[in-house]
Structures are given as structure tokens and as C-alpha cells.
Design a protein around this motif. Structure first.
Motif, short mmCIF file in Angstrom:
data_model
loop_
_atom_site.label_atom_id
_atom_site.label_comp_id
_atom_site.label_asym_id
_atom_site.label_seq_id
_atom_site.Cartn_x
_atom_site.Cartn_y
_atom_site.Cartn_z
N MET A 1 0.83 -1.21 0.00
CA MET A 1 0.00 0.00 0.00
C MET A 1 0.87 1.26 0.00
SD MET A 1 -2.73 -1.50 2.72
CE MET A 1 -3.90 -0.18 2.79
N THR A 2 1.99 1.21 0.71
CA THR A 2 2.92 2.35 0.70
C THR A 2 3.48 2.57 -0.70
OG1 THR A 2 3.54 1.90 3.01
CG2 THR A 2 5.01 3.30 1.73
N SER A 3 3.79 1.50 -1.41
CA SER A 3 4.30 1.61 -2.78
C SER A 3 3.25 2.23 -3.69
CB SER A 3 4.70 0.23 -3.32
OG SER A 3 5.74 -0.33 -2.55
N ARG A 4 1.99 1.89 -3.46
CA ARG A 4 0.91 2.48 -4.27
C ARG A 4 0.85 4.00 -4.07
NH1 ARG A 4 -4.50 -1.25 -3.53
NH2 ARG A 4 -3.64 -3.24 -4.25
N VAL A 5 0.99 4.42 -2.81
CA VAL A 5 0.94 5.86 -2.52
C VAL A 5 2.11 6.57 -3.18
CG1 VAL A 5 0.96 7.60 -0.70
CG2 VAL A 5 -0.28 5.46 -0.34
N ILE A 6 3.29 5.96 -3.13
CA ILE A 6 4.47 6.57 -3.78
C ILE A 6 4.26 6.65 -5.28
CG2 ILE A 6 6.93 6.26 -4.25
CD1 ILE A 6 7.20 5.01 -1.47
N ASN A 7 3.67 5.61 -5.87
CA ASN A 7 3.38 5.64 -7.31
C ASN A 7 2.40 6.76 -7.65
OD1 ASN A 7 5.04 3.44 -7.76
ND2 ASN A 7 3.38 1.94 -7.64
N THR A 8 1.40 6.95 -6.80
CA THR A 8 0.44 8.04 -7.03
C THR A 8 1.13 9.39 -6.93
OG1 THR A 8 -1.31 6.66 -6.05
CG2 THR A 8 -1.80 8.99 -6.35
N LEU A 9 2.05 9.53 -5.97
CA LEU A 9 2.81 10.76 -5.84
C LEU A 9 3.65 11.00 -7.09
CD1 LEU A 9 3.87 13.20 -4.29
CD2 LEU A 9 5.49 11.69 -3.12
N ASN A 10 4.24 9.95 -7.64
CA ASN A 10 5.02 10.09 -8.87
C ASN A 10 4.14 10.54 -10.04
OD1 ASN A 10 7.84 9.45 -8.36
ND2 ASN A 10 7.14 7.39 -7.83
N GLU A 11 2.92 10.01 -10.11
CA GLU A 11 1.99 10.45 -11.15
C GLU A 11 1.68 11.93 -11.01
OE1 GLU A 11 -1.55 8.08 -11.92
OE2 GLU A 11 -0.62 6.37 -10.90
N LEU A 12 1.44 12.36 -9.78
CA LEU A 12 1.19 13.78 -9.53
C LEU A 12 2.39 14.62 -9.94
CD1 LEU A 12 -0.59 14.18 -6.05
CD2 LEU A 12 -1.38 15.05 -8.24
N TYR A 13 3.57 14.14 -9.57
CA TYR A 13 4.81 14.87 -9.86
C TYR A 13 4.96 15.11 -11.37
CZ TYR A 13 9.83 15.54 -10.58
OH TYR A 13 11.05 16.00 -10.98
N TYR A 14 4.75 14.06 -12.15
CA TYR A 14 4.92 14.20 -13.61
C TYR A 14 3.84 15.08 -14.23
CZ TYR A 14 8.66 10.77 -13.59
OH TYR A 14 9.86 10.13 -13.37
N GLN A 15 2.63 15.02 -13.67
CA GLN A 15 1.58 15.90 -14.19
C GLN A 15 1.89 17.36 -13.87
OE1 GLN A 15 -2.42 14.73 -13.31
NE2 GLN A 15 -3.33 16.49 -14.36
N TYR A 16 2.36 17.63 -12.66
CA TYR A 16 2.73 19.00 -12.30
C TYR A 16 3.93 19.48 -13.11
CZ TYR A 16 -0.47 19.82 -8.41
OH TYR A 16 -1.58 20.06 -7.66
N LYS A 17 4.81 18.55 -13.46
CA LYS A 17 5.97 18.90 -14.29
C LYS A 17 5.52 19.38 -15.65
CE LYS A 17 10.43 17.00 -15.74
NZ LYS A 17 11.32 15.81 -15.71
N VAL A 18 4.50 18.71 -16.19
CA VAL A 18 3.95 19.11 -17.49
C VAL A 18 3.25 20.46 -17.38
CG1 VAL A 18 2.24 18.54 -19.25
CG2 VAL A 18 3.73 16.75 -18.34
N ILE A 19 2.51 20.66 -16.28
CA ILE A 19 1.72 21.88 -16.11
C ILE A 19 2.60 23.11 -15.90
CG2 ILE A 19 0.05 23.06 -14.62
CD1 ILE A 19 -1.17 20.31 -14.02
N TYR A 20 3.58 22.99 -15.02
CA TYR A 20 4.35 24.16 -14.60
C TYR A 20 5.76 24.25 -15.20
CZ TYR A 20 0.72 24.72 -11.05
OH TYR A 20 -0.49 24.87 -10.41
N PHE A 21 6.32 23.12 -15.62
CA PHE A 21 7.72 23.12 -16.05
C PHE A 21 7.88 22.38 -17.37
CE2 PHE A 21 7.69 23.62 -11.48
CZ PHE A 21 8.60 24.65 -11.27
N ALA A 22 7.02 22.64 -18.30
CA ALA A 22 7.05 21.91 -19.57
C ALA A 22 8.34 22.17 -20.35
CB ALA A 22 5.85 22.29 -20.43
N ASN A 23 8.92 23.37 -20.20
CA ASN A 23 10.11 23.74 -20.98
C ASN A 23 11.43 23.43 -20.28
OD1 ASN A 23 8.47 24.82 -23.03
ND2 ASN A 23 8.28 26.75 -21.90
N VAL A 24 11.34 23.05 -18.98
CA VAL A 24 12.57 22.83 -18.22
C VAL A 24 13.33 21.61 -18.72
CG1 VAL A 24 13.51 22.27 -15.95
CG2 VAL A 24 11.71 24.00 -16.18
N GLU A 25 12.59 20.55 -19.02
CA GLU A 25 13.23 19.30 -19.42
C GLU A 25 13.98 19.47 -20.74
OE1 GLU A 25 12.11 14.56 -19.97
OE2 GLU A 25 10.54 16.05 -19.64
N ALA A 26 13.39 20.23 -21.67
CA ALA A 26 14.05 20.43 -22.96
C ALA A 26 15.38 21.15 -22.79
CB ALA A 26 13.13 21.24 -23.88
#
Length: 488
Positions: A304-329
Motif C-alpha cells: 500500500m505504501t508503494s501504491r501511494v508513492i506511485n500516485t505521488l510520482n503520477e502527480l509529480y509528472y503531471q505538475y511537471k507538465v503543467i508548470y515546467f514543460a520547458n525545463v526538461e528540454a
């Protein structure tokens, strides 16, 4: 209907602002959903993380409607799958009310004697004299409970228990009290056993009362402490279900059934409340594993802890797209030192070492790890630090965790109850009185919103409200006493 926005501002201060206070034609789900949509449009709000509502069935349809609308605006986080957040204070109220349906005889007896003492200023004064003779130092006044509010039952028992000896002395100093409660076959005065039951109830209900106070907070973060208080409530119910007292066991079992309906499964709890625990740098995965093992089973805790971490990772990548789309490039642009050199004299040993170190950095290096990985790998802060300011910590760390800090700012702003919005109806009752009953809905909304925005520092405190009531009651009794002396 009242809609309140909770958010963490750019200075990392928790804010709550009433956005609207308006009448609705009915309480159907679509009607509520369309009213929410209209309010968000009028404010230009397109991104919504969660909506906290009470447990009315129509709210399920309202949130489903709203999530579709916000998805069409491209403003829903994780497709709005976790937008619905049930009010924890409401659930606690349902759980305790279920247990207190069968009013215990001991509570009834204490209720009756408290009502008698509070029946007139003369009785209350005589009772105070008995308390002084018994040298009872408690400054709390007796308060009477209300059948529809279980927390008032707790407050009544908590205040009355301290005056047990005063009630016993009252039997010898108040003839009417003795006649009403000590004579006849149906004796109504609380016995020593009744007072022991009362102390048992106080200890039991205190967990729920404290949890309600924490859940109802409006000017401090509540999402990261939800799981801790859920474990306390669960443990208390489990202990009472194993009680040898038949009545207490029956009461706890009834409450446990209601508890299981809303919090008995991992799947019925909003996962953002688990992520809030992860984002508390004092605890991270440790508290999650401990609580999951306590609530469900040790075997499933790691999963269950791993599931929560996975959900946090999903949130992280979505926020990365929303706020920092140009940073990765920008980060992925080739660096001059990484470019192959056009040199005939190439040292084979240096070339091999260079390639190997590049491989190490790509696989195990810090640069290859996400902010979530780096944050979880760091050591935890002191878990016993009572003065720890979680928002201040994230403010300081935001330059290091640029993306994750955005996630933390939104997750930690989630309120676990609807008390902030419900308190607006108390304000509305003071604005709309018998002298101002013809104000238009728009005017009432303007007054309530303006007061809330100007007085944003006011904190909802049930304890403070009770103390204010006690002080007011003392003043009234003093005035009545002075009036009686003047008449004599």
C-alpha cells in the motif's frame, strides 16, 4: 450554498476565502454541480484538486458533474478521479451518533442533575457553595448537552465529572434535590458507578472530540495529520469492541460498523490524504507503513505504501507538465564536455573511464533521480518537534524541489472537513435577523464574503467558543445576583 477556496499563497501561508454564498433552487446533484461550475467560471478558476463535501448522496452526483466540467477545461488533476473528498468531521459525527443512539442510563442521570442545577440562579448558587466547601478548584461551569450534538455530551460529562463531590453534598443541602433524585423507587441521583461510567465515556469520547477539533481547523494544515487521528479512532474502537462490559461492547460494535462503511477500506479514502503524510518531512514512508499495518495488516503495508508513492510520482509528472514543460528540454541540451572530440590521439584508458563514469551517473547518479526520489532518500526531520512548521520547511526547500514543492503546496492546502464553509451560515444568521430580513441574496453574499476576506485571521475554535459561553454565563449570573440583592 457556500463555497470556500483553500490554498497556500506565494508566501507559503495557508489561506481560506469564501467565494460565494448563494441560494440554490434544490439540493439535486446536477443543481449543485451547475452552481459550483458557475461560481468557478465567475472567478476564472480552471484548476481544482479536491472538493470537500458532506455525506449527502446528492453530492456524489454534484462532484461527478463538476469533475467532467473541470476535465473539459483541462484543469482536473489526475482526470478528477480523486476530486471527491468526504468531510471527516461529518463522518466522525455519524460514527459517534450511531454509538450513542442507545442513551446510557448513567449519562441520563448526569444530564438530569445538571439540568436541575442549571434550572435557576438560586440552585446554581447553592451548588457553587457545595463546590467551594468541597474545595473543588475547577473553573469550568456545568454545561447541558444537546441531543443532536454528541460533542456537547462529551463537554457536559467532562465538566460535571469534576463536581461529583459537590453533587453528593447537594443531597444534604438542597431539600428539593433530595426529594427529586434520592427518594422513591426510581432514584435518579448518579451513583459512584455512574460516575465511573462517565469517566470511561469521557476517556473514550475524548479521542473523537480531539480528532474533530483537528479536522475542523481552518488556519493550519490538517491533511498531513488525518491518518494519525484515524489510527487513534480505530484503536479506540478496537479496544472497546473487546470490552467485558456488554453495553460498552455493543456501543463500540455499532460505531465500528459505521466506521467500516466510510474508513474501513484503503480504497474508500482519498489517496491525496496518504500523500500528505509522505510530504511531511518528519515522517514520510515510516508513518505510512506503521499506520497501514495498524489499520489493515502488516503484510499489505509495504504494498500500500508503494501504491501511494506511485500516485505521488503520477502527480509529480503531471505538475511537471503543467508548470515546467520547458525545463526538461533545456536540461536535455548536450553539454560541450559530452560531445565527442575530433582528436587522433585518444587515450583508450581515459575514453573507457569517461564512458563508464557517464554510465554510472546516468543509472545511479543524483542527476538521474527525480525530486520525489531525492526527497524520499533524504533523512527525516525530528518527528517529536512540536513547533515544526511544515509550510515553512517547504518554503525553504522549494528552490531544491521546484516541482515537488508545487505538489506539496496543493496537497497540504486540502481541508479534511467542511467546517470553514458551514461556519459561514452562522455569520449569515447574524446578518439576516428580524430587522434585516429583506436583504437580497446578492447583498448577503457581498456582506459575508467581504467580512471573510477582511477578517481572514479569525480561527474557528470550539474550545474558545465554549470558554466565551462560560464567561458570558458567569456575567449573567453575577448580574442576576446583584439584582436580587438590590430588590432585598
Amino acid at each position: 450554498m457556500c463555497l470556500t477556496a483553500h490554498f497556500v499563497d506565494n508566501n507559503w501561508k495557508l489561506q481560506k476565502k469564501i467565494l460565494n454564498f448563494c441560494p440554490i433552487s434544490n439540493h439535486k446533484g446536477d443543481t449543485i454541480g451547475k452552481a459550483l461550475e458557475a461560481c468557478l467560471k465567475s472567478w476564472g478558476i480552471k484548476r481544482v484538486l479536491t472538493v470537500a463535501v458532506d455525506n449527502a448522496s446528492s453530492n456524489n452526483d454534484a462532484i461527478l458533474y463538476l469533475s467532467k466540467i473541470v476535465n473539459s477545461w483541462n484543469g482536473a488533476i489526475m482526470n478528477g478521479n480523486h476530486m471527491h473528498l468526504r468531510c471527516s468531521a461529518h463522518i466522525l459525527n455519524l460514527i459517534v451518533t450511531e454509538g450513542l443512539k442507545d442513551y446510557h442510563e448513567s449519562i441520563s442521570k448526569i444530564h438530569n442533575v445538571v439540568r436541575y442545577v442549571r434550572g435557576s440562579p438560586a440552585r446554581l448558587q447553592k451548588f457553587k457553595s457545595c463546590a467551594e466547601r468541597e474545595k473543588i478548584s475547577s473553573k469550568k461551569l456545568l454545561c447541558l448537552d444537546v441531543p443532536t450534538r454528541w460533542n456537547s455530551t462529551y463537554l457536559m460529562l467532562e465538566s460535571a465529572e469534576k463536581f461529583q463531590k459537590a453533587f453528593e453534598r447537594l443531597e444534604d443541602h438542597d431539600t428539593q434535590y433530595f426529594r427529586d433524585f434520592c427518594l422513591g423507587e426510581d432514584k435518579g441521583a448518579p451513583t459512584s458507578l455512574d460516575w465511573e461510567y462517565a469517566r470511561c465515556f469521557i476517556k473514550f469520547l475524548k479521542v473523537f472530540f480531539d480528532a474533530t477539533l483537528k479536522f475542523s481547523g481552518s488556519l493550519f494544515v490538517t491533511s498531513n495529520t488525518f491518518l494519525r487521528h484515524l489510527c487513534m479512532v480505530h484503536s479506540q474502537l478496537q479496544n472497546w469492541c473487546d470490552s467485558k462490559d456488554i453495553f460498552l461492547k455493543h456501543m463500540a460494535e455499532n460505531m465500528k460498523k459505521k466506521y467500516d462503511k466510510y474508513w474501513g477500506s484503503y480504497q474508500v479514502i482519498n489517496p491525496f490524504l496518504f500523500i500528505a503524510v509522505l510530504l511531511d518531512p518528519r515522517h514520510k514512508q515510516r508513518l505510512l507503513r506503521y499506520c497501514f499495518a495498524l489499520l489493515w495488516s502488516e503484510d499489505r503495508a509495504n504494498e500500500m505504501t508503494s501504491r501511494v508513492i506511485n500516485t505521488l510520482n503520477e502527480l509529480y509528472y503531471q505538475y511537471k507538465v503543467i508548470y515546467f514543460a520547458n525545463v526538461e528540454a533545456i536540461d536535455n541540451m548536450p553539454i560541450a564536455n559530452d560531445m565527442p572530440a575530433d582528436n587522433d590521439e585518444i587515450d583508450a584508458d581515459s575514453l573507457f573511464n569517461s564512458g563508464y563514469m557517464k554510465f554510472v551517473n546516468e543509472t545511479d547518479g543524483v542527476d538521474n533521480k527525480t525530486e520525489v526520489d531525492q526527497y524520499l532518500m533524504e533523512s527525516c526531520e525530528n518527528p517529536n518537534d512540536e513547533n515544526f512548521d511544515i509550510l515553512c520547511w517547504w518554503k525553504i526547500k522549494s528552490p531544491k524541489y521546484k516541482i515537488l514543492s508545487y505538489v506539496a503546496r496543493d496537497i497540504l492546502a486540502i481541508p479534511v472537513s467542511t467546517v470553514a464553509s458551514e461556519s459561514a451560515f452562522s455569520t449569515g444568521g447574524r446578518i439576516l435577523d428580524s430587522f434585516r430580513s429583506s436583504l437580497s441574496p446578492r447583498t448577503v453574499e457581498a456582506l459575508i464574503c467581504t467580512q471573510n476576506w477582511l477578517d481572514s485571521s479569525s480561527q474557528i475554535s470550539l474550545g474558545e467558543m465554549v470558554n466565551n459561553m462560560e464567561e458570558l454565563e458567569t456575567e449573567i449570573l453575577g448580574a442576576v445576583k446583584d439584582l436580587s440583592l438590590e430588590e432585598n
